[in-house]
Design an enzyme around this catalytic site. Sequence first.
Site, PDB file in Angstrom:
ATOM      1  N   LYS A 190       0.242   3.727  -2.738  1.00 11.58           N
ATOM      2  CA  LYS A 190      -0.932   4.733  -2.721  1.00 11.58           C
ATOM      3  C   LYS A 190      -0.170   6.284  -2.771  1.00 11.58           C
ATOM      4  CE  LYS A 190      -4.544   2.009  -0.755  1.00 11.58           C
ATOM      5  NZ  LYS A 190      -4.004   0.665  -0.425  1.00 11.58           N
ATOM      6  N   SER A 221      -6.058   3.541   4.441  1.00 11.54           N
ATOM      7  CA  SER A 221      -5.650   2.563   3.467  1.00 11.54           C
ATOM      8  C   SER A 221      -6.598   2.273   2.703  1.00 11.54           C
ATOM      9  CB  SER A 221      -4.487   1.827   4.038  1.00 11.54           C
ATOM     10  OG  SER A 221      -3.602   1.124   2.840  1.00 11.54           O
ATOM     11  N   ASN A 230      -8.465   0.907  -0.610  1.00 11.94           N
ATOM     12  CA  ASN A 230      -8.160   0.195  -1.751  1.00 11.94           C
ATOM     13  C   ASN A 230      -8.926   0.774  -2.960  1.00 11.94           C
ATOM     14  OD1 ASN A 230      -5.694  -0.971  -0.797  1.00 11.94           O
ATOM     15  ND2 ASN A 230      -6.922  -3.226  -0.594  1.00 11.94           N
ATOM     16  N   THR A 255       1.761   3.000   5.409  1.00 10.96           N
ATOM     17  CA  THR A 255       2.031   1.590   5.685  1.00 10.96           C
ATOM     18  C   THR A 255       1.860   0.741   4.500  1.00 10.96           C
ATOM     19  OG1 THR A 255      -0.040   1.413   6.683  1.00 10.96           O
ATOM     20  CG2 THR A 255       1.643   2.065   8.309  1.00 10.96           C
ATOM     21  N   SER A 297       0.855  -1.170   0.156  1.00 11.60           N
ATOM     22  CA  SER A 297       0.049  -0.073  -0.037  1.00 11.60           C
ATOM     23  C   SER A 297       1.041   1.143   0.055  1.00 11.60           C
ATOM     24  CB  SER A 297      -0.958  -0.066   1.137  1.00 11.60           C
ATOM     25  OG  SER A 297      -2.020  -0.852   0.786  1.00 11.60           O
TER      26      SER A 297
END
Length: 494
Positions: free
Chosen positions: A86, A331, A333, A444, A83
Amino acid sequence: MILKRTAMLIMAVVMSFAAMFTVTPGQPNVQASSQYEKLEKSINAILADVSKKSVVSSVTVRKASTGEVIYEANADGKVTPASTLKLLTSAAALETLGEEYRFTTDLLTDGSIAKGVLNGNLYLRGQGDPTLLKKDLDQFAATLSKQGVKTITGDLIGDDSWFDSVRLSPGIDKSDETFYYAAQISGLTLSPNSDYDAGTVIVNASPTKKGYKAKVTMTPDTGIVTVINKSNTVPKGSKNTLSIKRQHGTNTIVIAGNVPIGSVGKKEWVSVSNPTAYTMDVFKKSLSAKGIKFTKSSKVVRRVVPQNATVITSRQSMPLKSLMKPFMKLSNNTHAEILAKTMGKQVYGEGSWNAGLKVMDEFAQSVGLRSTEWNFEDASGMSHKNKATSAQMTELLFAARQAPWYGSFVQGLPVSGINDRFVGGTLKNRLTGSAVKGKVVAKTGSLNHVNSLAGYATTKDGETLIFSILTQGQKTTALPAIDRIATIIATTTK
C-alpha cells in the site's frame, strides 16, 4: 510525475551505496556502515535466529537524508510484501490523482417535477466513493423532498459504470470473500460507518433469553441481505461460539453458535455480494423515510445514466489527503483497490485493475524504481503472488520524501505505540515501550506466513532512518522479531 532530476538523484545514491546480499539459513551475509556496527550485530543475531526456522527475510536500512544504505541483508530478495504494498499504491495515487482529489456521487433524473411527481427515472451515479454513508443518501432524499417530490413514476437506477464489472482481485481466496478485508469493488458502493469499509454491512448479534435466538441488527438496515439465525442464547459464563458469515456467492448471512447471557455477543463487518444493489436498496429506504414513493411498475435496476439526464445534486468525498488516514492507518484493502481502478480511469479512461496497476508500475519507474524487482496483481497486498524487495521498498520511501505530497503520505502512516486508532492505527499496540513509542512511523503487513514493516524511524540521535523488513515462510508470526529489529533501528546511536 516527480521531477526526473529527483529520480536521477535517487539512482545515483543507490548506485553509490547499494550492493546485493543474500540470507542463507543459519548465517546471514550482511553489511552495514561502520558507524552502525552495533545495529549490524544486533540485527544479524535476530536474522540468524529466524533463518534457522526457514524464514526468508529481506531487510534494508537507509539514511533518510541521503538514501545511503547503512544495513542490508538479502536486500534484493523478492518477498511477499503483504500490506506494505500500500506504500506504493498510496504514493502513486497522491502523484496521479493529486492530494485534493475527491470522489463524486451524483443524483440525476431524465424527467421533470410537477405537482409532487417526478415524471421520469431517478439515477444514482458513483465514482467508487468509499466514504459514502447512509446519511449522505438520506441527504439526497431530503433534497428531493424539499423540491416537493412525493412520487416517482420511473425506475430507481444505479450507475456503477465508472469501474469495470470485475468485483474481486485475483488474490482473493473463496474463503476470504465474506470478510470486510475482501469486499467487492464497485463504482457505486456504501460504507456502514466512518471507518469506511465500503461494500460491507455491520451485523451485530446479542444475547436475549436462555434458549432463544440472539437478537440481530444490521447497520445500515438493508433488505439486500437475508439472515439465517441459527444462534442460541446460553447461560452466563458459557463459551461464546458465535460465527457470522456470508455464504459464498449469495447475500445470505448465517449466524450460528452460542451467545452467553451478559456477554456483548459478536459484531462482524460482513461483505455484501453486489455493492451496487446494496447501495440502491439503502437509498430506496432513505427515499421511503422521506415519504417518497414509486409507482407499482417502477423497478430498481443497474444502468448507465443517459446524456440527457440532469444533475439534481452531488456529493463530494473528503480530499485524498484526508482519506490517507483511514486508508493507511487502518490498512483498508478496499480503499487500495478503489484507488487503483480510479488511477486507471484517470489516466487511461478504464476503471480496471489492469489499467490501475499499469499506472502504479509507470509511477514506480518514474521515481527510479526497477519494475523487474516488483510483481503485483492487486493494490492492497492481499495476493501471495505480490513480490517486492526491501531495497526497492526503501527506495520508494526515500523518493516519497522528495515529493510535494510527502506530508499527506506520511501523516497516513501508523505511529508506534499511540493508542488512538487514527494515529497509531495498526501499530497502536506494538512498539509501546518508552524508547520507541512514537518513534516509528511505518506501514504494517500480515498474511498467512507473511509479516512485514516498512517506514521511518527517529533514532536517539534525532536522525531519521528508512527501513523495510520483509519476511515470509514462517510457521508462526514473525512480528516479535520484526519489532525487535524496529526497536534496534529506533534506538541506535552512531
